[in-house]
Design an enzyme around this catalytic site. Structure first.
Site, PDB file in Angstrom:
ATOM      1  N   HIS A  21     -27.532   4.292  -1.176  1.00 55.58           N
ATOM      2  CA  HIS A  21     -27.192   2.867  -1.140  1.00 55.58           C
ATOM      3  C   HIS A  21     -28.351   2.060  -0.563  1.00 55.58           C
ATOM      4  CE1 HIS A  21     -22.933   2.998  -2.273  1.00 55.58           C
ATOM      5  NE2 HIS A  21     -22.998   4.226  -1.801  1.00 55.58           N
ATOM      6  N   GLU A  27     -28.714  -0.988  -0.398  1.00 55.76           N
ATOM      7  CA  GLU A  27     -28.293  -2.276   0.163  1.00 55.76           C
ATOM      8  C   GLU A  27     -27.924  -2.221   1.638  1.00 55.76           C
ATOM      9  OE1 GLU A  27     -26.726  -0.435  -2.018  1.00 55.76           O
ATOM     10  OE2 GLU A  27     -24.566  -0.381  -1.703  1.00 55.76           O
ATOM     11  N   ASP A  38     -18.233 -25.433   7.276  1.00 58.28           N
ATOM     12  CA  ASP A  38     -18.030 -25.560   5.823  1.00 58.28           C
ATOM     13  C   ASP A  38     -17.692 -26.998   5.429  1.00 58.28           C
ATOM     14  OD1 ASP A  38     -18.327 -22.869   6.012  1.00 58.28           O
ATOM     15  OD2 ASP A  38     -16.239 -22.381   5.600  1.00 58.28           O
ATOM     16  N   CYS A  64     -25.113   4.800  -6.893  1.00 55.53           N
ATOM     17  CA  CYS A  64     -24.058   5.775  -6.568  1.00 55.53           C
ATOM     18  C   CYS A  64     -23.113   5.963  -7.769  1.00 55.53           C
ATOM     19  CB  CYS A  64     -23.330   5.339  -5.301  1.00 55.53           C
ATOM     20  SG  CYS A  64     -22.404   6.677  -4.549  1.00 55.53           S
ATOM     21  N   TYR A  65     -21.887   5.507  -7.689  1.00 50.67           N
ATOM     22  CA  TYR A  65     -20.976   5.630  -8.832  1.00 50.67           C
ATOM     23  C   TYR A  65     -21.620   5.021 -10.082  1.00 50.67           C
ATOM     24  CZ  TYR A  65     -16.793   5.046 -11.744  1.00 50.67           C
ATOM     25  OH  TYR A  65     -15.892   5.092 -12.771  1.00 50.67           O
ATOM     26  N   LYS A  92     -21.380 -17.393   3.644  1.00 52.29           N
ATOM     27  CA  LYS A  92     -21.323 -18.195   4.872  1.00 52.29           C
ATOM     28  C   LYS A  92     -22.718 -18.477   5.452  1.00 52.29           C
ATOM     29  CE  LYS A  92     -18.623 -19.900   8.163  1.00 52.29           C
ATOM     30  NZ  LYS A  92     -17.403 -20.662   7.959  1.00 52.29           N
ATOM     31  N   GLY A 102     -18.530   2.933  -6.102  1.00 58.00           N
ATOM     32  CA  GLY A 102     -17.087   2.803  -6.236  1.00 58.00           C
ATOM     33  C   GLY A 102     -16.408   4.037  -5.686  1.00 58.00           C
TER      34      GLY A 102
END
Ligand code: XMP
Length: 515
Positions: A165, A167, A223, A78-79, A371, A51
């Site tokens: 991070h 990710e 979609d 992190c945060y 998506k 964050g």
């Protein structure tokens, strides 16, 4: 399921996607989610996101302190890690030197969370604060040159923190770490698969709809097409697909779409020809926003009229995706004040903007999917590649690719030029490399010469871009020979055009569309 509590990080969604890549379902929830709500969801693990705040800022977002006693494994990123440290009695301070970008991770304990994470491997850092003392029961798993506590754990309580991070793609062994957390620490099974999703959705749709009727506004994009397939599989002829042709589609697309659905997919489509109405609605309009507004408004009117004729319907199917759900959720935090920020939901002119008094109940079977997951589902239930990989196409269509007034003549010119673009992009096998490739017509004329004749005609702009998500984009460096071929064909084959130009503006500062 793994729950991600979002503290306003730009990467929260990415964490969810990474976890789903391990075939474990994950959801992003607000940091304000209470312990009671979490208990009901019964996740096998919790991740606290990064964050923009400092934990010691007044008003910085905090989670319900009850989560430390839940007994569920928690990973702070992190945060999220700093919050864990602070709330459990450790100390977080502004670091002498922040760490931004790549850092080499030196591993002190290669087990548990860091199994298969290589010593010295690169991890992505972005922090100005650091943990200076750890809470009781915690130990250091890894450090970097500038950060003594880069990864920490309280093994007994299954609480973990990483300052980097895992990710982001720059974190080389990030996925290995996430897999350790998900599979070994949280004991999750890889059951979030496309096949399982389809099976479960079909069951849920049947249970919800019963013997009622569902209306779907088909656009031909991935979609709404996936939605049509999924609903048709579940409820067959209780589904009505309606396709409104506003006259702003690309050449041959409306016919092709209806034919594909009828003949190949055996899903009937109610085709509504509203071309004249739409053209009339924007006759003489040159302002882009006004054009969009009128097209949107007309869409709603046609939709209402036609659905009354075909109805009554109990449900309206919408292709809402997970990012829309997250965006509209109450999760964003202002970096300066720590206050939540209301996020505007994108409302395009199509079904997103239908008035509430239509009194349909909504059914949104794709609302849990990203998506790329929609594409996987579409593919798995038989949607052909030409729809699965289709480039985005704006709701107002060619009307916003003709600058200024939209007329029949201009639409015909643009359709022909655009068809040549598509043909050559496909023939040169460039379709998959580009985010979008299309033609734009400018409402001005310039002088040219053809044969011995002076011409005074429209220019066509070629807009070819590369992008990950449409938020930012770069103009595509395509071969000059291809540009030459397209330019020659357009000028020679499309009457009314005597000049072709190539747009070399990135986004920002340009947008992808011209209006
Ligand atoms: P811009 O022009 O804002 O476009 O850079 C970003 C992406 O969004 C698409 N786009 C739209 N899609 N309805 C849609 O469904 C719209 O009104 C609309 N306007 C832009 C655009 O094609 C690009 O992919």
């Amino acid at each position: 399921m793994i729950v991600i509590l979002d503290f306003g990080s730009q990467y929260s969604e990415l964490i969810a996607r990474r976890i789903r890549e391990t075939q474990v379902y994950s959801e992003v929830l607000s940091y304000r989610t209470s312990v009671e709500q979490l208990k009901q969801l019964n996740p096998k693990g919790i991740i606290l996101s990064g964050g923009p705040n400092s934990v010691y800022d007044p008003g910085a977002p905090h989670c319900d302190p009850g989560i430390w006693q839940l007994g569920i494994p928690i990973l702070g990123v992190c945060y999220g890690m700093q919050l864990m440290v602070q709330q459990l009695g450790g100390e977080v301070k502004r670091a002498e030197r922040g760490e931004y970008g790549k850092a080499s991770l030196i591993i002190d304990d290669p087990t548990d969370l860091l199994t298969n994470v290589e010593d010295g491997s690169t991890m992505w850092m972005s922090h100005g604060d650091s943990c200076t003392s750890l809470p009781e029961g915690f130990e250091i798993l890894a450090h970097t040159a500038n950060t003594p506590c880069a990864a920490i754990a309280n093994h007994e309580k299954h609480l973990y923190g990483v300052q980097f991070h895992p990710e982001v793609v720059h974190s080389v062994c990030g996925l290995a770490l996430i897999r350790n957390f998900v599979y070994h620490i949280c004991d999750c099974e890889p059951t979030w698969t496309t096949a399982a999703f389809v099976e479960q959705s079909v069951r849920e749709i049947r249970a919800k709809v019963g013997d009622k009727r569902v209306l779907l506004a088909l656009s031909g994009g991935v979609d709404s097409s996936t939605l049509a397939f999924l609903l048709h599989r579940a409820i067959e002829d209780q589904l009505t697909c309606m396709f409104i042709d506003q006259g702003f589609m690309r050449k041959y697309e409306p016919e092709r779409l209806v034919k594909l659905f009828h003949e190949q997919f055996h899903i009937p489509v109610e085709y509504v020809n509203a071309r004249d109405r739409f053209l009339q609605a924007i006759a003489g309009v040159t302002d882009p926003e006004e054009k969009r507004r009128r097209i949107g408004h007309e869409f709603i009117r046609v939709f209402e009229e036609e659905s009354r004729k075909l109805g009554p319907f109990d449900y309206l199917a919408q292709g809402t995706l997970y990012p829309d759900v997250i965006e509209s959720a109450d999760t964003n935090v202002d970096p300066k004040t720590g206050e939540r920020v209301a996020v505007k939901i994108k409302s395009h002119h199509n079904v997103g903007g239908l008035p509430k008094d239509l009194r349909f109940k909504l059914i949104e079977p794709l609302r849990k999917l990203f998506k790329d997951e929609v594409r996987k589902v579409g593919r798995s239930i038989g949607l052909p590649e030409e729809i699965v990989n289709r480039h985005p196409f704006p709701g107002p269509g060619l009307a916003i690719r003709i600058l200024g007034e939209v007329t029949d003549e201009r639409l015909d010119i643009l359709r022909d030029a655009d068809l040549i673009v598509r043909q050559e992009i496909n023939r040169h096998e460039m379709y998959g490399e580009l985010w979008q490739a299309f033609a734009v017509l400018l409402p001005i004329r310039s002088v040219g010469v053809m044969g011995d004749q002076r011409t005074y005609a429209y220019p066509i702009v070629l807009r070819f871009v590369k992008s990950e998500d449409g938020m930012t984009a770069d103009w595509a460096r395509v071969p000059y020979d291809l540009l030459e071929l397209i330019s020659n064909r357009i000028v020679n084959e499309v009457s009314g055009v005597n000049r072709v130009v190539y747009d070399i503006t990135s986004k920002p500062p340009g947008t992808i569309e011209w209006e």
